[in-house]
Write a protein that holds these residues in place. Structure first.
Motif, PDB file in Angstrom:
ATOM      1  N   LEU A 128       0.821  -1.216   0.000  1.00 46.30           N
ATOM      2  CA  LEU A 128       0.000   0.000   0.000  1.00 46.30           C
ATOM      3  C   LEU A 128       0.853   1.263   0.000  1.00 46.30           C
ATOM      4  CD1 LEU A 128      -2.868  -0.822   2.531  1.00 46.30           C
ATOM      5  CD2 LEU A 128      -3.152  -0.278   0.108  1.00 46.30           C
ATOM      6  N   ALA A 129       2.141   1.132   0.270  1.00 45.49           N
ATOM      7  CA  ALA A 129       3.020   2.297   0.400  1.00 45.49           C
ATOM      8  C   ALA A 129       3.007   3.200  -0.832  1.00 45.49           C
ATOM      9  CB  ALA A 129       4.438   1.845   0.727  1.00 45.49           C
ATOM     10  N   PRO A 130       3.059   2.666  -2.087  1.00 54.67           N
ATOM     11  CA  PRO A 130       3.028   3.563  -3.250  1.00 54.67           C
ATOM     12  C   PRO A 130       1.754   4.408  -3.323  1.00 54.67           C
ATOM     13  CG  PRO A 130       3.834   1.408  -3.892  1.00 54.67           C
ATOM     14  CD  PRO A 130       3.327   1.272  -2.498  1.00 54.67           C
ATOM     15  N   LEU A 131       0.610   3.840  -2.895  1.00 51.05           N
ATOM     16  CA  LEU A 131      -0.628   4.621  -2.873  1.00 51.05           C
ATOM     17  C   LEU A 131      -0.572   5.655  -1.752  1.00 51.05           C
ATOM     18  CD1 LEU A 131      -1.462   2.002  -4.501  1.00 51.05           C
ATOM     19  CD2 LEU A 131      -3.754   2.342  -3.572  1.00 51.05           C
ATOM     20  N   ARG A 132      -0.053   5.240  -0.591  1.00 54.19           N
ATOM     21  CA  ARG A 132       0.018   6.148   0.541  1.00 54.19           C
ATOM     22  C   ARG A 132       0.950   7.331   0.264  1.00 54.19           C
ATOM     23  NH1 ARG A 132       2.404   3.064   3.860  1.00 54.19           N
ATOM     24  NH2 ARG A 132       0.587   1.723   4.134  1.00 54.19           N
ATOM     25  N   ASP A 133       1.967   7.108  -0.570  1.00 57.26           N
ATOM     26  CA  ASP A 133       2.933   8.161  -0.867  1.00 57.26           C
ATOM     27  C   ASP A 133       2.410   9.178  -1.880  1.00 57.26           C
ATOM     28  OD1 ASP A 133       4.668   6.982   0.864  1.00 57.26           O
ATOM     29  OD2 ASP A 133       5.804   5.905  -0.676  1.00 57.26           O
ATOM     30  N   GLN A 134       1.192   8.966  -2.401  1.00 56.13           N
ATOM     31  CA  GLN A 134       0.623   9.886  -3.382  1.00 56.13           C
ATOM     32  C   GLN A 134      -0.756  10.357  -2.915  1.00 56.13           C
ATOM     33  OE1 GLN A 134       1.649   9.041  -7.684  1.00 56.13           O
ATOM     34  NE2 GLN A 134       1.755   6.968  -6.875  1.00 56.13           N
ATOM     35  N   PRO A 135      -0.813  11.092  -1.831  1.00 55.84           N
ATOM     36  CA  PRO A 135      -2.114  11.534  -1.303  1.00 55.84           C
ATOM     37  C   PRO A 135      -2.864  12.432  -2.266  1.00 55.84           C
ATOM     38  CG  PRO A 135      -0.300  12.691  -0.222  1.00 55.84           C
ATOM     39  CD  PRO A 135       0.315  11.585  -1.023  1.00 55.84           C
TER      40      PRO A 135
END
Length: 383
Positions: free
Chosen positions: A80-87
């Motif tokens: 999920l980190a790539p999604l979390r890094d693009q708010p």
């Protein structure tokens, strides 16, 4: 009654660092689709028993984020980190521990509620004009390797170690209807598993088959490889008023039946693009086989082809041909069409990790189903 709290995503017009939306544009479209069709709200309601107080991350929204992550090639909650890094694209995304706790909390009862939410959202999407014109259910099992002692990971029949899930897809729209998580030792031809999954797959469809609704039901076809050639599974299909097209083992009796086919009876096979397939033929061998144990009207159709370079052949292949056989209860006299229709089941249905969406070129896509020779092909949108 618990109050459901939903979270809005940023509008599609936002930019990232002053640049246009380049990476993850496909995953963002998938997230938007879940919101527009009401799937996210349905999942929120389904998982509402988990909400005992107002929380930062709604369970339905988090489950959509996990699905988007999986579609983008992720296999772990940490992905999920790539999604979390693009708010700016995805809004607030839950942490890995929060995601893990949600997945751990979903039991059989909640899974049933989630399945009901999926079915409701699919019904709205189909009612909006995306319903296919035909219905083909593909069943297949696949092996997933595990490198650690995960739950249900056991030795497999291919001398590996992992899980052996059974999956059901709707071919016309490429939708995953249902899946059954099974240990690695689970048999590929377990009839009870196929029958259970058939029921779960039919629940996901906004239409009824003729066996469930004789007056308003639609025609459906069930396809599977030879693992599905069990009497329990085939009988369940027939009881639902559905057609089947299932691979059949080439046993000694089948080989003897193939030898009895006249050379003139072999018809030129058809490729998926409707063109003749040189070096391949199709013939019906029903009259040379005893199929009395199978439902009335069962037919056996054989395909033969010249082995491709490197193919493994046996000493029992007559005249050097490779043979594949399937059984069907379809009454269509065009065996070439029936064989091409059955062969679509072999088109990749795997649980392997898909390519990253940011490497894709997003464009309209259609899936094509073989049609009778000389007729225009029908396409339905891939969803």
């Amino acid at each position: 009654m618990r109050v459901k709290h939903t979270q809005a995503r940023p509008p599609m017009g936002v930019t990232v660092d002053g640049k246009g939306l380049v990476s993850h544009s496909g995953t963002r479209l998938l997230a938007d689709m879940a919101e527009e069709c009401g799937l996210q709200d349905d999942l929120s309601v389904a998982l509402s028993p988990l909400v005992r107080r107002r929380r930062k991350h709604d369970p339905g929204r988090l489950l959509v984020d996990l699905a988007v992550m999986a579609a983008d090639g992720g296999g772990y909650s940490s992905d999920l980190a790539p999604l979390r890094d693009q708010p700016a694209l995805f809004g607030p995304v839950a942490s890995q521990p929060t995601a893990w706790r949600l997945l751990d909390a979903i039991d059989d009862d909640l899974r049933g509620r989630v399945d009901a939410g999926r079915a409701a959202a699919r019904g709205r999407v189909w009612a909006a004009g995306l319903a296919p014109k035909s219905f083909t259910l593909d069943f297949d099992a696949t092996l997933i390797d595990a490198h650690t002692e995960k739950e249900n990971a056991t030795p497999t029949y291919k001398s590996g170690f992992g899980m052996h899930p059974l999956l059901a897809f709707l071919d016309e729209t490429n939708e995953a209807l249902a899946g059954m998580l099974r240990p690695g030792r689970a048999g590929a031809n377990t009839a009870a598993d196929h029958v259970t999954l058939l029921g779960e797959a039919l629940v996901q469809l906004p239409v009824k088959c003729k066996g469930d609704d004789p007056e308003g039901g639609v025609d459906m076809l069930v396809r599977a490889d030879s693992a599905g050639a069990t009497h329990g599974f085939v009988d369940a299909i027939v009881a639902k008023g559905m057609e089947f097209s299932i691979g059949f083992d080439v046993t000694v009796a089948v080989r003897l039946a193939i030898l009895k086919v006249r050379k003139a009876a072999w018809e030129v096979a058809m490729r998926q693009d409707m063109e003749p397939r040189e070096g391949a033929g199709v013939a019906e061998i029903t009259e040379f086989l005893d199929l009395s144990a199978w439902p009335a009207g069962t037919r056996a159709i054989c395909r033969r082809e010249q082995p491709h370079p490197g193919a493994q052949c046996t000493i029992f292949e007559p005249e050097g041909w490779r043979h594949q056989v399937f059984i069907t209860n379809s009454t269509d006299a065009d065996i070439v069409y029936l064989e091409a229709r059955h062969r679509r089941h072999a088109v990749s249905r795997t649980a392997s990790r898909p390519p990253r969406l940011w490497a894709w070129t997003i464009s309209p896509a259609t899936t094509t189903t073989p049609t009778r020779r000389g007729c225009k092909q029908c396409s339905s949108p891939a969803t």
